[in-house]
Structures are given as structure tokens and as C-alpha cells.
Write an enzyme that holds these catalytic residues in place. Structure first.
Site: not given
Length: 875
Positions: A699, A702, A768-769, A802, A861
Site C-alpha cells: 500500500q 500507491h 481500508e484494508h 486488489d 390522507h
């Protein structure tokens, strides 16, 4: 290096300001304004003080009594991190001779005999009792032995006013306990700091006022004013610029004009006849149309002002605004100008190219909310280092210049022969030159709130600043359609040969020329992703009879038109096209539009075209950023308007997605907010260090804003070191090593005792992971409350998720896993409910409906039911 104290005294603090909250007696901000602090160090508080020093060595100028530290390496770490002076036992002075004035002896007592331990670099006397000392003898001894500077620290319970009087007679620097000080002159139980300062300065004015130079954090003089004991007290108490007007009394700067000041630091000059106020100025200081009373700033400070102005509100077409919004362009320009500076020959050429490089480098800094003062603080901090790097050029740069690289130097050795290692130290403390390593924390030793601060994601640009950039782009695309999209693609992607912003299906085979092995990999991934998402389909509509004759149903329908954003930037991401396109296809979306930035020659990566072909996309929009989002949200002559936009992107893409989703004119939804990539790994003693390091790095590569976290469950120092060694070794072999280095710089390792402690931190962080490299990992999954996707056991690297396992990699980041799911089949469908009543059903539920309508006073109604029931009754 000998330093001049900003004030004629030190403040003794029991705990680091900002780590354990406010210190006793003075607030953290008040201690910061005084700037010079004194700590007694021991093995228990060493790591905490070292972390404090690494973060705040420019804000505070710390002095340390290190006599209770046995390790010479620990003392060196304090010096390397910016300790201004350390005091050691006299018998150990020889060990630190190379550090000159930064090391001095410390002794206890109040007699003149103690002065025998003095050196040319001064002396600290602790446990000084002013009631038991022979002041005259001390003064004579000090003059005879030329002891300077002399620091004295009182015994507990000392009358501080008497102690200060003795210190003045001795021309000594007193160390005053924060518990006995106050910034409130009305606090009769403590000694006001303003009184100490006023007794220290000298004034040649009849009114006793002292001239005060007001400067910004860069040292630029803004103006000259006057101060009194009263105005200094008010300034310290309010943390603002307060001065003494010779006509109107106390002058609270900005009280009427709004050009206020935040007080940063107070100091005296070397003769004690002038004060210096360092402030953060809002607006201008001068009454004229200029920032300070001495005119406009020049040089680099002026450039900083200009860049900040451009960032906030850049003129249309501004080149600087383009640099702020185009990260790739700015990166390229920095490297270009650095090379041109290296190639410059004459002094004029060097000056010219250096100015260009500074412009682009400072643009990078301002874009990341880094000020010139922040840069200067880092320069100052580096000047205090005592551990020197080898200084060799890094791999690819050395190779380019024909420099033969050598193996890293061996780690520094401690006095007992072991490798120096401090779990809480940062990269700067590491003995291996340029080692890539994560900051360590021990859960059992951190203060409340310290870990939460360490786990904060890397800061993103303010939403206001980003919106000022993206809104004009969005509005331009809405107004001018294809021509605007093309214009921005030419501008940001350099794809000036493009004549249309869209490629329509069927896509030419010439755009999908790929190696067989790449086609096979995409096909395998495609099928696994398809299987997993197809399994998420609802077999049949939900149907429930809530009471006799009342049947409620829910059925799903695909979103008709979806826009899939596939980032370009620093990596080609066909995997993202798969993760978004396959579930859209499985859901049955009628129109699939893919947007992705083209290459500089105007082409799109063939992997993305191949995926678009396989998922049945109707078109590919050759654009990125806010312009691509706007094109899909509103539609253009060539771009189909979509109903929902999905996919990750940078801050500008995320902001654009959120903007259009809030615009009712667009009528478009989005999947989730997004931030930089992140991973959290939980590892125990059974974890393979090489596996752990590889998952962290997967990661980190990235981007520099990615964050990786390791939660080490009861790991030994040996195991932790093995992971760090693997991390560095593997990172140095990566082509994106500099990106990794930037990401690891703000990533952390946290030592915990149990898996439960690790899970509590993980759920609070919401990664996230989440990777579980622990024994019985499957049994721990039940404890996962917040995570985008979980990877279980040592044979499940995050990278399989991924690409090819089948789960989706478009996941919530930045803590949004607490509220959002990752992309799944449900992301591409919506649910519709239905009600189906028989006459009996309406009779059964009608009374409840009519009564609630009556309560809410919605007569129409109520009548919609009563008319039907009356009709039944008449039939």
C-alpha cells in the site's frame, strides 16, 4: 554550538507540554511563548521525552538533566533530536567532549566547593538552597574560575522571589518550576512571569517602557512598539499581541482593525534592553497598504505571500493555479529545474536556475499547507543533529552520474557493544543511513490521546481551497460541454492531439493490443470477480404479508446509467476498471461509461480498453479530474449523462464527486467519499517478517499520502527488528522507492499485548484494508467491526484482493469504513418497494392509517382511506 537564551531563565516542567496536557502552573501555549524548558530525564520518561523533542524541538528549546540515564546512546539521541544542552555527571564529561558547549556538568548543593566541577561550557547546580549559600563567596569563586553560564535549580519549597534575587546577584540563569509561575498577575500565590521579565529588562525611558521589535516567524521585522509589565502580562494571558501605547494605555493589536496577532514567542536581546515579539500576523501590521512598517517583504517571503494568494484565489489562467491542480506537472517541473540548476555554469546561470527551483519547490510546499517557517524549522532542527549520515547519492541518481554505490555503513555501536536502538525514535535516530522505517509506539507507554494523534491520516487540502479550483472547472464543462473537456485534457494531460473527448463502442482491436499473459491475467480476474458479484444477486423479490390482506414487497432494479472513474496518475489501473465494470455488467446496467485520463499522445492504456470491451461499456471518456466527473454528471454532446458515479480518485476527483452529488440539477449519486490508500496489519509472533513487510509496502507504493499501520501483538524486539529490516530491504528494491519512503515517513508501528487490544485500535481506525497475520485468524474475524476488506491468514496478501481473488478493491478510506461498504453488486442496483392490499387488508390496516393522518392533520390522507372503506360498506 553555544546558544543565546531567549529569556534569562528556564522553566522546569514535569511532563512534556502537549503530551500530558497542560503543565502544572502554566498552559502549554504559555510555556511555548517562553520557549525554553528544562526536563529531568529518567529511563521511564525517556521515550516520551524523545518523541516530544522530535516533534517540538523548534517550538521549545529543551535543556535536560540526563544524570539518571545510563546509556550514552540515549543521551546522543537527545542531542541528535535537538536538545540545546544536556547536563551530565562530571565523571562522564570526557565521553561527550566532541559536543563542546552542548554538554556541561551537573552537581548538587549550594556551596562554592561545587564550582570545582565547572567547565568552560558552564555548570548546573541542582538542589540549590538560597538560605544556606554564602553568596559573596560564590560570586568570588565564579569570577575567579570564569564559570559561564551558571545554571541554578532550587530545592523544593524555595521562595522564588528570594531565589531570583540570589540568581541576579550571581549572574546565574535560574531554573524556575512551572508550578510556581503564573501569567495572571492577580494570582497572589505564584510568581507572575511578566514580573520576572520586567525585573530583567533595563529601560532608559522615564516611564520604564521597553522598545519591542515585532517580527513574523521568518524573522522579518513588522514594526517597533513599546511594552510594559502590564502589556506583557496581557499578551501572555491572551496569547495575542498586546503592547503599551504611550498615549492610550494597553493596545490590543487588531481589536478595531481585525488585523490580529497570535503570539508565538517572547524574548529579550543580549543586553536586556529590548524585547522581541514573534507573532503570526493576520492581515497587515502597518496602517499603510503594506504588511509591515519597514515596507514590502522581498525575496522568498514575498514569493510565499504570492503563492498563498494564488492558492486561495488564483486569476483565471494562472500558471501557479495550474501547478497547484496538476501534481504530475509540478513534479516534472521540480525535477527539470533541479537538473538545470546542476547543469548551470556561470554564477548568473546558477542564480537564475536556483530561483526557478525555489519557486517550484515552494509551490509544492504551499500546496501541501507547508509554510516557509515550517521549512526553516526543519533546517534549524537538522543543524542540531550529532549523528551524521554518509551522504551518498541514492541509487538511480548515483547511477545517472556514474557514481559507484557502496554498501551501507554498519550500524552505530553503543558503549556496551550492542546496536543502538530506541523503539520510539523516528528515522532520524536510526543508525542505518537513509533507512526506511516506521515510527514505533508502545501502547502501554503512550499518553491518552497520543496514539489517536499518531493515527491521524495525512492531512488533505482544505475543502474550501479545493472547491475554489474545481467549481470553475465544473461550471465550464456544464456550459461548454465537449470543448471544455477537451481543453482541460489538453491542459492537464498534455494530450493536445485529441479532437474528441470520447471513444465509442465497439472499440477497435488496434486499441487492445496486449501480451497474451496480460490478457490471461485480466480474463482470470474478470471471471473471479464476476462469480463473486453474481453470487450477491437476490434470487427473488422479498415478499411479506404484514397482516392479513397486506402484502409488502421489495425488488431490485439496476441503475440504468453508471459512470466509472478509473484513475491515471502515477500508476495504470486496469484492476479498478475490472472492479467497477464487472459488477455493473452483472447488475445489468444498460449504459456503462468509463472515464480515465489519456496518455500524453492522446491514447488510452490498452488494458483499460480491453476491460471496457469485456464489460460492455458504451464509451470511454478521455479525461480525468473534476472535468471527467462533471462531464458524466451533466452530460455533454458526446458524453452520456449517468445516474451514479463510482470509483476512486485524488482529492479533486473526490471533491468533484461530492459537489455534483449535492447539486439537484445533476441528479447523480456517488459511491462513497475517498482518500489515500491505507492498510493495517495485525501480526503476532507466528507472522513471517517478510510477509508482514511485503503487505505494508504493497500500500505504501500507491502514493506518498498512503498510510500503513502495523499492530504488533506481543512481539519481541528481535521480531520487530526483523520486520523493520525486511521493510527497508524490500523497499530499496522497489522502483517506486521514493514514494514508499514518503508514505512510511508518516506510518507507525504500535506494540500491543493482546489481540483484543489490537482489534480495539483497528476498529477505531477503520482501515481500508485489514490484514490478519495472526494465529487462528479466522476466529478473530468475528471481532472486526470496521474495515473495508479483511485478508485472513499468512497466505492471503492484500494484493490478491486488489486484483484477482474476486472481492472488490474499491473500498472506503480515511475512516469511512465506519459508515460505508466497499463497492459491491448493491452499489449498482436500487431497491423498490411495493404494497398490495385486498379489501380485507385495507379494512385491517385502515383504522390505524386514518388515526395517524388525523393526528398529523393531513385530512386528504385520511379521506383516501375512509372513502374506500365507505364504498365497501355501501356495496
Amino acid at each position: 554550538m553555544e546558544t543565546t537564551l531567549p529569556l534569562p531563565f528556564l522553566v522546569s516542567v514535569a511532563a512534556p507540554p502537549g503530551l500530558d496536557g497542560d503543565v502544572q502552573g502554566l498552559k502549554r501555549e504559555e510555556v511555548s511563548c517562553l520557549g525554553v524548558v528544562f526536563f529531568d530525564v529518567n529511563p521511564k520518561n525517556f521515550e516520551k521525552l524523545l518523541r516530544f523533542l522530535n516533534k517540538h524541538n523548534s517550538e521549545f528549546q529543551p535543556y535536560f538533566d540526563v544524570t539518571r540515564l545510563e546509556s550514552q546512546d540515549d543521551v546522543l539521541s537527545l542531542l541528535d533530536s535537538g536538545a540545546r544542552k544536556v547536563f551530565v555527571n562530571p565523571e562522564r564529561l570526557a565521553d561527550y567532549a566532541q559536543f563542546g558547549s552542548r554538554v556541561a556538568p551537573v552537581v548538587a548543593g549550594s556551596s562554592a566547593a561545587q564550582l570545582d566541577s565547572a567547565t568552560a561550557h558552564g555548570l548546573l547546580i541542582t538542589d540549590f538552597d538560597p538560605t544556606k549559600c554564602d553568596v559573596a563567596k560564590l560570586i568570588d569563586e565564579r569570577k575567579t574560575k570564569k564559570i559561564s553560564p551558571l545554571f541554578i535549580k532550587p530545592v523544593s519549597g524555595t521562595n522564588l522571589e528570594h531565589f531570583l534575587d540570589i540568581a541576579t546577584q550571581l549572574s546565574a540563569i535560574p531554573i524556575l518550576p512551572s508550578t510556581g509561575l503564573t501569567t495572571d498577575p492577580t494570582d497572589t500565590g505564584k510568581l507572575p512571569v511578566s514580573k520576572i521579565l520586567a525585573s530583567s529588562w533595563t529601560s532608559d525611558r522615564a516611564d520604564g517602557l521597553v522598545p519591542t521589535v515585532v517580527c513574523d516567524e521568518g524573522g522579518i521585522a513588522l514594526g517597533l512598539v513599546y511594552s510594559s509589565e502590564e502589556s506583557v502580562a496581557a499578551a501572555l494571558k491572551t496569547q495575542t499581541g498586546v503592547y503599551q501605547s504611550r498615549k492610550r494605555g494597553l493596545w490590543y493589536k487588531g481589536a478595531t482593525s481585525g488585523d490580529t496577532q497570535e503570539l508565538v514567542r517572547i524574548s529579550l536581546d543580549c543586553d536586556n534592553d529590548a524585547l522581541k515579539f514573534v507573532v503570526r500576523q493576520k492581515g497587515r501590521f502597518c496602517h499603510l497598504e503594506q504588511p509591515g512598517c519597514f515596507g514590502q517583504v522581498q525575496g522568498i517571503p514575498r514569493l510565499e505571500q504570492t503563492l498563498r494568494s494564488r492558492k486561495e484565489s488564483a486569476p483565471a489562467g494562472s500558471y501557479t493555479a495550474r501547478l497547484f491542480s496538476d501534481e504530475k506537472l509540478l513534479r516534472a517541473k521540480i525535477m527539470e529545474e533541479a537538473e538545470e540548476l546542476c547543469d548551470a555554469k556561470t554564477p548568473q546561470e546558477v542564480a537564475f536556475e536556483a530561483a526557478d527551483l525555489i519557486y517550484f519547490a515552494l509551490t509544492r510546499a504551499i500546496g501541501a499547507n507547508v509554510s516557509l517557517a515550517d521549512i526553516e524549522k526543519n533546517l534549524d532542527a537538522k543543524a542540531w543533529k550529532v549523528k551524521r549520515r554518509q551522504g551518498d547519492a541514492k541509487g538511480k541518481w548515483a547511477e545517472k552520474e556514474g557514481i559507484k554505490t557502496t554498501a551501507p555503513a554498519p550500524a552505530e555501536q553503543s558503549t556496551n557493544g550492542t546496536v543502538a536502538n530506541h523503539p520510539a525514535t523516528k528515522v532520524a535516530q536510526d543508525a542505518t543511513p537513509e533507512k526506511i522505517t516506521m515510527t514505533r509506539y508502545d501502547l502501554s507507554k503512550v499518553a491518552p490521546g497520543e496514539l489517536d494523534n499518531a493515527l491521524k491520516r495525512p492531512s488533505q487540502k482544505s475543502s474550501e481551497a479545493i472547491m475554489k479550483i474545481i467549481i470553475p472547472i465544473i461550471n465550464e464543462v456544464r456550459k461548454n460541454g465537449d470543448s471544455a473537456v477537451l481543453s482541460y485534457t489538453h491542459k492537464f494531460e498534455k494530450a493536445t492531439s485529441l479532437t474528441s473527448p470520447v471513444i465509442k463502442a465497439p472499440f477497435p482491436k488496434s486499441l487492445m493490443q496486449l501480451p497474451p499473459e496480460t490478457i490471461k491475467a485480466i480474463d482470470v480476474s474478470f471471471e473471479n470477480i464476476r462469480k463473486f458479484h453474481a453470487a450477491q444477486k437476490e434470487e427473488k423479490p422479498l415478499k411479506v404479508e404484514t397482516m392479513p390482506g397486506v402484502v409488502c414487497s421489495r425488488f431490485s432494479r439496476p441503475i440504468e446509467a453508471v459512470g466509472l472513474y478509473v484513475p491515471g496518475g502515477t500508476a495504470v489501473l486496469p484492476s479498478t476498471a475490472l472492479m467497477l465494470g464487472v459488477p455493473a455488467m452483472v447488475a445489468g446496467c444498460k449504459k456503462i461509461v468509463i472515464a480515465s485520463p489519456p496518455r500524453a499522445d492522446g491514447s488510452i492504456t490498452p488494458e483499460i480498453v480491453y476491460v471496457a470491451h469485456k464489460v460492455g461499456a458504451e464509451s470511454i471518456v478521455l479525461a480525468g479530474g473534476a472535468q471527467a466527473v462533471a462531464a458524466m454528471a451533466y452530460g455533454t454532446e458526446s458524453v452520456t449523462k449517468v445516474d451514479k458515479i463510482l470509483g476512486p480518485g485524488n482529492q479533486f476527483v473526490t471533491a468533484a464527486k461530492m459537489y455534483v452529488s449535492n447539486d439537484t440539477n445533476a441528479g447523480v449519486g456517488i459511491d462513497m467519499p475517498a482518500g489515500p490508500s491505507e492498510v493495517l496489519v495485525i501480526a503476532d509472533k507466528d507472522a513471517n517478517p517478510a510477509f508482514v513487510a511485503s503487505d505494508l509496502l504493497s500500500q505504501a507504493e500507491h502514493g506518498v499520502d498512503s498510510q500503513v499501520v502495523l499492530l504488533a501483538v506481543d512481539l519481541s524486539e528481535q521480531h520487530l527488528q526483523a520486520i523493520e529490516d525486511e521493510l527497508h530491504g524490500q523497499a530499496m528494491e522497489l522502483p517506486r522507492v521514493e514514494i514508499v519512503r514518503g508514505a512510511i515517513a508518516h506510518s507507525i508501528t504500535v506494540s500491543v499485548k493482546t489481540v483484543d487490544e489490537a482489534m480495539e485500535i483497528s476498529n477505531r481506525y477503520a482501515p481500508e484494508h485489514l490484514i490478519l497475520q495472526i494465529k487462528d485468524a479466522e476466529n478473530v474475524v468475528d471481532k472486526v467491526m470496521n474495515a473495508g476488506s479483511v485478508f485472513i491468514g499468512e497466505w492471503t496478501p492484500e494484493s490478491v484482493g486488489d486484483y484477482s481473488a474476486g472481492v472488490n478493491h474499491s473500498l472506503p478510506t480515511y475512516g469511512y469504513a465506519k459508515q460505508y461498504s466497499g463497492v459491491n453488486l448493491a452499489s449498482f442496483v436500487k431497491h423498490i418497494t411495493s404494497s398490495n392490499l385486498t379489501a380485507e387488508g385495507l379494512r385491517n390496516v385502515g383504522e390505524a392509517v386514518m388515526q395517524l393522518a388525523k393526528v398529523e392533520e393531513l385530512e386528504a390522507h385520511r379521506r383516501a382511506v375512509s372513502i374506500r372503506i365507505d364504498h365497501m360498506n355501501r356495496s
